[in-house]
Motif scaffolding. Structure first.
Motif, short mmCIF file in Angstrom:
data_model
loop_
_atom_site.label_atom_id
_atom_site.label_comp_id
_atom_site.label_asym_id
_atom_site.label_seq_id
_atom_site.Cartn_x
_atom_site.Cartn_y
_atom_site.Cartn_z
N ARG A 434 0.84 -1.21 0.00
CA ARG A 434 0.00 0.00 0.00
C ARG A 434 0.87 1.25 0.00
NH1 ARG A 434 -1.16 3.14 4.04
NH2 ARG A 434 -0.48 1.60 5.59
N LEU A 435 1.91 1.24 0.81
CA LEU A 435 2.80 2.40 0.87
C LEU A 435 3.52 2.63 -0.46
CD1 LEU A 435 4.38 1.85 4.41
CD2 LEU A 435 2.78 3.65 3.77
N VAL A 436 3.96 1.54 -1.08
CA VAL A 436 4.66 1.66 -2.36
C VAL A 436 3.72 2.17 -3.45
CG1 VAL A 436 5.83 0.37 -4.18
CG2 VAL A 436 6.38 -0.10 -1.79
N ASP A 437 2.49 1.66 -3.46
CA ASP A 437 1.52 2.07 -4.48
C ASP A 437 1.12 3.54 -4.32
OD1 ASP A 437 1.57 -0.46 -5.53
OD2 ASP A 437 -0.23 -1.15 -4.48
N ASN A 438 1.07 4.02 -3.09
CA ASN A 438 0.64 5.40 -2.81
C ASN A 438 1.82 6.28 -2.40
OD1 ASN A 438 -2.19 4.75 -3.17
ND2 ASN A 438 -2.08 3.73 -1.19
N LEU A 439 2.96 6.07 -3.03
CA LEU A 439 4.18 6.77 -2.63
C LEU A 439 4.06 8.29 -2.80
CD1 LEU A 439 6.80 5.80 -1.42
CD2 LEU A 439 7.82 5.74 -3.71
N GLU A 440 3.32 8.73 -3.81
CA GLU A 440 3.15 10.17 -4.01
C GLU A 440 2.49 10.81 -2.78
OE1 GLU A 440 2.12 7.86 -6.07
OE2 GLU A 440 2.77 8.28 -8.14
N GLU A 441 1.45 10.15 -2.25
CA GLU A 441 0.77 10.67 -1.08
C GLU A 441 1.68 10.66 0.15
OE1 GLU A 441 -2.84 8.52 -0.44
OE2 GLU A 441 -3.53 8.76 -2.51
N GLU A 442 2.50 9.61 0.27
CA GLU A 442 3.42 9.53 1.41
C GLU A 442 4.48 10.63 1.33
OE1 GLU A 442 2.50 7.59 3.76
OE2 GLU A 442 0.95 6.71 2.47
N PHE A 443 4.95 10.92 0.12
CA PHE A 443 5.90 12.02 -0.05
C PHE A 443 5.27 13.34 0.39
CE2 PHE A 443 9.28 10.59 -3.38
CZ PHE A 443 9.56 9.49 -2.59
N ALA A 444 4.00 13.53 0.02
CA ALA A 444 3.30 14.77 0.38
C ALA A 444 3.16 14.89 1.90
CB ALA A 444 1.93 14.80 -0.28
N LYS A 445 2.91 13.78 2.57
CA LYS A 445 2.80 13.80 4.03
C LYS A 445 4.13 14.19 4.67
CE LYS A 445 -0.75 10.16 4.26
NZ LYS A 445 -1.01 8.76 4.71
N VAL A 446 5.22 13.60 4.16
CA VAL A 446 6.55 13.92 4.70
C VAL A 446 6.88 15.39 4.47
CG1 VAL A 446 9.02 13.45 4.48
CG2 VAL A 446 7.39 11.56 4.37
N GLN A 447 6.58 15.88 3.29
CA GLN A 447 6.88 17.26 2.95
C GLN A 447 6.12 18.23 3.85
OE1 GLN A 447 4.79 19.38 0.38
NE2 GLN A 447 6.25 21.08 0.54
N LYS A 448 4.85 17.90 4.13
CA LYS A 448 4.02 18.76 4.97
C LYS A 448 4.44 18.69 6.43
CE LYS A 448 -0.83 19.74 6.02
NZ LYS A 448 -2.25 19.32 5.78
N GLU A 449 4.77 17.49 6.91
CA GLU A 449 5.11 17.31 8.32
C GLU A 449 6.41 18.00 8.69
OE1 GLU A 449 5.96 13.68 11.56
OE2 GLU A 449 5.33 13.21 9.49
N TYR A 450 7.41 17.91 7.81
CA TYR A 450 8.73 18.45 8.15
C TYR A 450 9.05 19.76 7.42
CZ TYR A 450 9.42 13.80 10.14
OH TYR A 450 9.29 12.66 10.88
N HIS A 451 8.08 20.29 6.64
CA HIS A 451 8.25 21.56 5.93
C HIS A 451 9.47 21.54 5.01
CE1 HIS A 451 5.21 23.06 8.74
NE2 HIS A 451 5.98 22.62 9.74
#
Length: 506
Positions: A434-451
């Protein structure tokens, strides 16, 4: 006495533990392969002369793999042991010797070094865990997929300029024009002549060194090319020659990029991967076109795509421009800019130099007096750009180091986030998929969380492809203190370093 066989030879069983311990210590990557730089450090403990150690490597690496496995390592140790007792080193020396009676060589200070390494590895504060919580070997394997690791030779070597383009766009002629003569192994013709990567660099005499040989030399920055295998190394060579210009700059001549029907003929090595490797090492990348070859083939698109992240190094050269008149040149220039705009996918206009970089005089009958003046100004601008490379080389290397540090930091955040999203017990396989398939969304979460700046994130598809070969559950949690150490280095130590050291080329 128990005897064990190694590659058809013998050694005493009681020596096996010693050899294995030595090999584990020497193999810093812990990947079962002893590379050239590691061998230089370890073999030097034998106190043999450098010329002798060169022969030792040649005997041990008889298959020219560019590295030593455990069996080849034992062979090297036996050769060193014989050399220490005064035997001349030859390719057949072990065949003529009772190898089971050869004792391990005397390696000065090795026991103390191994003891110190073991003590450090057992310490809870030792540096055996990297920023993302993985072991050094795991991180090395991950990053080697994208960027080659830096060695001392990378910082000591001369600035490099790489030339890319289709066949007969004048890459080799361009180098010849700058050197005012041919370099060893240079071939020029209308047909595909340069079929290999050729690094042209300064040397005491004129000679060509094969790729398999140069890749194992620790004082050369090419050891990382061994990962592309013998198929590539047989298509790689270094051309040495004494020249004033080569005391400051090294040139990388490349095979012509395939187009048309030729693209269906697959190369025996990863051409795009090799180009990407050299791009990370080079200070300037010249894309050469000629007025009659403006089409950008599929392979050329992949090559240009592999240059992502090195946009500041790229320059475009419209070569052989005196083969068309002024009106045609205007149309050719426009067509080239249109083609590049589609491939580079950037709103900024790429700098394009126009000229005819060879030893022939500019064709006045075609370009006219205005065109001739334009060519001279453009050629002078490009030469000024090249002359400026050595002066900026030190700053560029620090810039590359900072870019890699920022990439490692973001990589740590991504891995830490993915690890945090994994379940503690059940359903790990489904969670990873699931994480690999939705990697774009996970990148967005990381970017938002750590600015974090979105432009610093890696290519999603490339990251997804590499991630498939790893188990996210095996990664450790993010270590905030280690990330803070990287921030401190970027915010304080690098600026202080720039104050202390001046550019050696100034």
């Amino acid at each position: 006495m128990d005897i064990l066989a190694v590659r058809g030879r013998q050694y005493a069983k009681e020596d096996e533990k010693t050899y294995q311990q030595w090999f584990d210590y020497a193999d810093t990557d812990q990947d079962g392969r002893l590379t050239g730089p590691d061998a230089v450090k370890f073999f030097g403990l034998s106190q043999l002369q450098r010329a002798e150690l060169k022969q030792v490597w040649a005997v041990a690496d008889s298959r020219r793999q560019g590295f030593l496995g455990f069996k080849e390592f034992v062979t090297a140790m036996q050769v060193i042991s014989l050399a220490q007792t005064g035997n001349p080193i030859t390719a057949d020396m072990l065949k003529e010797t009772d190898t089971e009676n050869i004792s391990p060589p005397n390696m000065e200070g090795l026991d103390e070094l191994i003891a110190a390494a073991l003590k450090k590895s057992r310490s809870p504060t030792s540096g055996n865990v990297n920023v993302n919580g993985t072991t050094p070997s795991q991180t090395a394997q991950w990053f080697d997929k994208k960027t080659p690791r830096k060695t001392e030779s990378d910082f000591d070597c001369k600035p490099m300029v790489m030339l890319l383009g289709q066949y007969s766009t004048g890459k080799t002629t361009f180098i010849k024009h700058l050197l005012r003569g041919e370099y060893p192994g240079a071939h020029i013709g209308p047909e595909p002549t340069t079929d290999r990567f050729v690094v042209v660099m300064g040397g005491d005499d004129e000679r060509s060194v094969p790729g398999n040989t140069i890749a194992v030399q620790a004082d050369m920055p090419f050891s990382g090319l061994t990962k592309f295998g013998t198929a590539f190394l047989s298509k790689f060579e270094v051309s040495l020659m004494p020249h004033t210009l080569l005391e400051h700059i090294t040139f990388v001549d490349t095979p012509g990029v395939l187009s048309g029907e030729k693209q269906r003929t697959q190369r025996s090595y990863d051409f795009t991967g090799v180009t990407e490797w050299f791009a990370s090492k080079c200070d300037l990348i010249l894309l050469l076109f000629d007025p009659h070859k403006l089409d950008i083939s599929d392979e050329f698109k992949r090559v240009i795509g592999s240059l992502r992240g090195h946009d500041d190094k790229i320059r475009v050269v419209l070569n052989k421009a005196d083969q068309v008149d002024t009106q045609q040149l205007m149309r050719v220039y426009g067509a080239l800019m249109w083609s590049l705009g589609k491939v580079l996918n950037t709103p900024e206009v790429m700098r394009v130099y126009i000229g005819s970089f060879n030893d022939k005089p500019i064709n006045d009958n075609v370009v006219g007096p205005i065109g001739k003046e334009l060519f001279e100004h453009e050629q002078n601008d490009l030469l000024a750009d090249l002359k400026d490379i050595p002066r900026k080389a030190c700053d560029r290397r620090i810039n590359e180091f900072v870019k890699r540090a920022r990439a490692a930091k973001i990589h740590a955040y991504i891995i830490g986030h993915l690890k945090k999203e994994m379940p503690a017990m059940m359903g790990k396989v489904k969670a990873q998929q699931r994480l690999v398939d939705n990697l774009e969304e996970e990148f967005a979460k990381v970017q938002k969380e750590y600015h974090l700046p979105l432009g610093d994130f890696p290519d999603v598809e490339r990251f997804r492809e590499i991630l498939q070969g790893y188990s996210i559950d095996k990664f450790e949690k993010l270590k905030p203190k280690m990330v803070q150490a990287v921030d401190d280095m970027l915010g304080h130590e690098i600026p202080e370093l720039l104050k202390r050291f001046r550019n050696p080329y100034d």
